[in-house]
Design a protein around this motif. Structure first.
Motif, short mmCIF file in Angstrom:
data_model
loop_
_atom_site.label_atom_id
_atom_site.label_comp_id
_atom_site.label_asym_id
_atom_site.label_seq_id
_atom_site.Cartn_x
_atom_site.Cartn_y
_atom_site.Cartn_z
N SER A 80 0.86 -1.20 0.00
CA SER A 80 0.00 0.00 0.00
C SER A 80 0.88 1.23 0.00
CB SER A 80 -0.90 0.03 1.24
OG SER A 80 -0.09 0.13 2.41
N CYS A 81 0.25 2.39 -0.21
CA CYS A 81 0.99 3.64 -0.05
C CYS A 81 1.34 3.84 1.42
CB CYS A 81 0.14 4.80 -0.55
SG CYS A 81 0.94 6.41 -0.45
N THR A 82 0.45 3.39 2.30
CA THR A 82 0.73 3.45 3.74
C THR A 82 2.04 2.72 4.05
OG1 THR A 82 -1.64 3.47 4.18
CG2 THR A 82 -0.20 2.89 6.03
N PHE B 40 -4.88 12.28 4.10
CA PHE B 40 -5.24 10.96 4.58
C PHE B 40 -4.41 10.63 5.83
CE2 PHE B 40 -5.32 6.24 4.26
CZ PHE B 40 -6.68 6.10 4.34
N ASP C 222 4.06 12.50 -0.70
CA ASP C 222 2.94 11.57 -0.73
C ASP C 222 2.20 11.85 -2.04
OD1 ASP C 222 0.55 10.25 -0.55
OD2 ASP C 222 0.23 10.67 1.57
N ALA D 31 0.26 9.76 -3.57
CA ALA D 31 -0.75 8.69 -3.66
C ALA D 31 -1.76 8.96 -4.78
CB ALA D 31 -1.48 8.56 -2.33
N GLN D 32 -2.10 10.24 -4.96
CA GLN D 32 -3.14 10.60 -5.96
C GLN D 32 -2.52 11.16 -7.23
OE1 GLN D 32 -5.60 13.44 -3.89
NE2 GLN D 32 -5.84 12.13 -2.10
N SER E 255 -0.10 5.26 -4.52
CA SER E 255 -1.10 4.26 -4.12
C SER E 255 -1.79 3.67 -5.34
CB SER E 255 -2.15 4.90 -3.21
OG SER E 255 -3.18 3.96 -2.94
N LYS F 260 -7.91 4.94 -6.67
CA LYS F 260 -6.94 5.79 -7.35
C LYS F 260 -7.01 5.59 -8.87
CE LYS F 260 -5.10 7.26 -3.43
NZ LYS F 260 -5.90 6.89 -2.24
N GLY G 264 -2.37 -1.61 -3.02
CA GLY G 264 -0.99 -1.65 -3.53
C GLY G 264 -0.37 -0.28 -3.47
N TYR H 273 -11.55 14.64 3.55
CA TYR H 273 -10.91 14.37 4.83
C TYR H 273 -11.54 15.09 6.01
CZ TYR H 273 -7.20 12.87 1.64
OH TYR H 273 -6.49 12.27 0.65
C1 LIG Z 1 -5.02 6.94 -0.76
C2 LIG Z 1 -4.03 7.76 -0.02
C3 LIG Z 1 -3.11 7.20 0.88
C4 LIG Z 1 -3.16 5.76 1.29
O1 LIG Z 1 -3.00 4.86 0.26
P1 LIG Z 1 -3.12 3.29 0.57
O2 LIG Z 1 -2.54 2.67 -0.66
O3 LIG Z 1 -4.57 3.02 0.75
O4 LIG Z 1 -2.32 3.01 1.79
C5 LIG Z 1 -2.17 8.01 1.46
N1 LIG Z 1 -2.12 9.33 1.20
C6 LIG Z 1 -2.98 9.91 0.35
C7 LIG Z 1 -2.86 11.37 0.07
C8 LIG Z 1 -3.98 9.15 -0.28
O5 LIG Z 1 -4.85 9.74 -1.09
#
Ligand SMILES: *Cc1c(COP(=O)(O)O)cnc(C)c1O
Length: 369
Positions: A59-61, A86, A156, A158-159, A180, A185, A192, A316
């Motif tokens: 995951s991104c986490t 997030f 980050d 993720a997006q 992410s 996404k 993932g 959020y």
């Molecule tokens: C979706 C998201 C995450 C978490 O992504 P995961 O893959 O679900 O862990 C973290 N930061 C941001 C900004 C996100 O939008």
């Protein structure tokens, strides 16, 4: 009364060869991590984005947790994070004992402010930059501050896949970048993520943390003759089945982006535009949102959509006012983050959202405004 949702907020979809690749992975008999599909995904990201190293994560986490380990966060170290993001952007560092110092959003965009120098103390170790909605934060001022104070920058992203800042892919500008592939996404694998390493100093250690603190990767490359426990780490790598699904999506990235952009532009032409995209940024159509003037207006828009069977949603809850954070910290006021929490509404946007459905969303939102 239960309302029948006809247009969901998001729906994952196949883009191409996902099922064939999964079948092939099964046939090859390599289902665990770091298999042939994982290696293909790594190569794709290293070539396309120019990372010194790319590592798929669960995951991104998990990728952010790796960043906290690579940054060697110790209890009491400070990490600057936007409040309007997030949970994971902060949580990954909190698990290593960091104190989070929250910054506000911009007046004209939910993305974080760039004026963060006043938040820096001798204990500041990392700045986490979040590219909200895939729109770049102004990175030059942030990198200048970070370099002046010798602080690491984690993006980050993720997006932010396929989105750029002054022509550079997001996630490749800071020392480390995370992505992410969650099903919400643009490019998806169910769950993932990806860690992109831009700073040479982290390349070797990242591979070790990734595979449970062992030097297993060096062993498989024939660089050592036995592998053993050499560092901290965890099992951060996804199954090769996840990578097989992901590779098929990555191969269709251009089509995915094009389809999302068409929907985004159709919304934009008909509805009050969301905050404009700055000149230094591009739009990857991760999200279409509207910022209303009040919480009440936002709620009535959501209500109008729900009554019409359309799922429109806020985003959020601010992290600085969350129950978890408030247990240990005094309250503070972050005016813009609070406003976006109350007034921002996101509309359905996903590959496979048909023209009729888009028109229906536009009609309902226009009528409610
Ligand atoms: C979706 C998201 C995450 C978490 O992504 P995961 O893959 O679900 O862990 C973290 N930061 C941001 C900004 C996100 O939008």
């Amino acid at each position: 009364m239960s309302i029948d949702i006809k247009i969901p907020f998001n729906k994952p979809s196949l883009a191409g060869n996902e099922l064939d690749y999964i079948q092939d992975a099964v046939r090859r008999g390599h289902l665990s991590g770091n298999g042939p599909y994982t290696k293909k995904c790594h190569a794709l990201f290293e070539n396309r984005y120019g990372f010194k190293k790319a590592l798929l994560t669960t995951s991104c986490t998990a990728a952010l947790e790796m960043c906290a380990l690579l940054a060697d966060i110790q209890p009491g170290d400070e990490v600057i994070v936007p409040s309007y993001t997030f949970v994971s952007s902060a949580l990954a560092f909190v698990r290593q004992g960091a104190n989070i110092v929250f910054c506000d959003s911009r007046d004209d965009h939910p993305g974080m402010v760039e004026t963060i120098e006043s938040l820096i103390t001798p204990r500041t170790k990392v700045i986490v930059v979040v590219h909200y909605a895939g729109v770049a934060v102004d990175m030059d001022p942030i990198m200048a501050i970070a370099n002046r104070h010798q602080i690491l920058v984690v993006e980050d992203a993720a997006q932010a896949i396929e989105s750029t800042y002054k022509g550079r892919q997001l996630g490749t500008i800071g020392h480390l970048g995370t992505f992410s592939f969650h099903e919400t996404k643009n490019v998806q694998a169910g769950e993932g993520g990806l860690l992109g390493i831009n700073d040479e100093r982290f390349v070797e250690r990242s591979e070790i943390l990734w595979e449970k603190g062992t030097n297993r990767a060096q062993f498989f490359r024939g660089q050592i003759d036995k592998y053993t426990w050499v560092d901290t780490g965890s099992s951060f790598l996804p199954s090769d089945l996840t990578a097989a699904y992901l590779l098929a999506q990555l191969e269709r990235m251009e089509q995915i982006q094009q389809e999302r952009l068409e929907i985004w532009r159709r919304y934009e032409q008909s509805l009050e535009p969301s905050p404009s995209i700055p000149d230094f940024a591009t739009n990857n159509a991760h999200m279409f949102y509207i910022v209303k003037d009040s919480e009440q207006q936002a709620n009535s828009l959501i209500q109008a959509c729900t009554s019409a069977g359309i799922l429109a949603v806020t985003h959020y809850r601010c992290l600085h006012t969350s129950p978890f954070y408030r247990k240990h910290h005094a309250s503070q006021s972050l005016k813009n983050a609070n406003r976006y929490e109350r007034c921002l509404v996101r509309l359905p946007l996903f590959c496979g959202l048909g023209i009729d459905e888009q028109n229906r969303v536009i009609e309902v939102v226009k009528k409610a405004s």
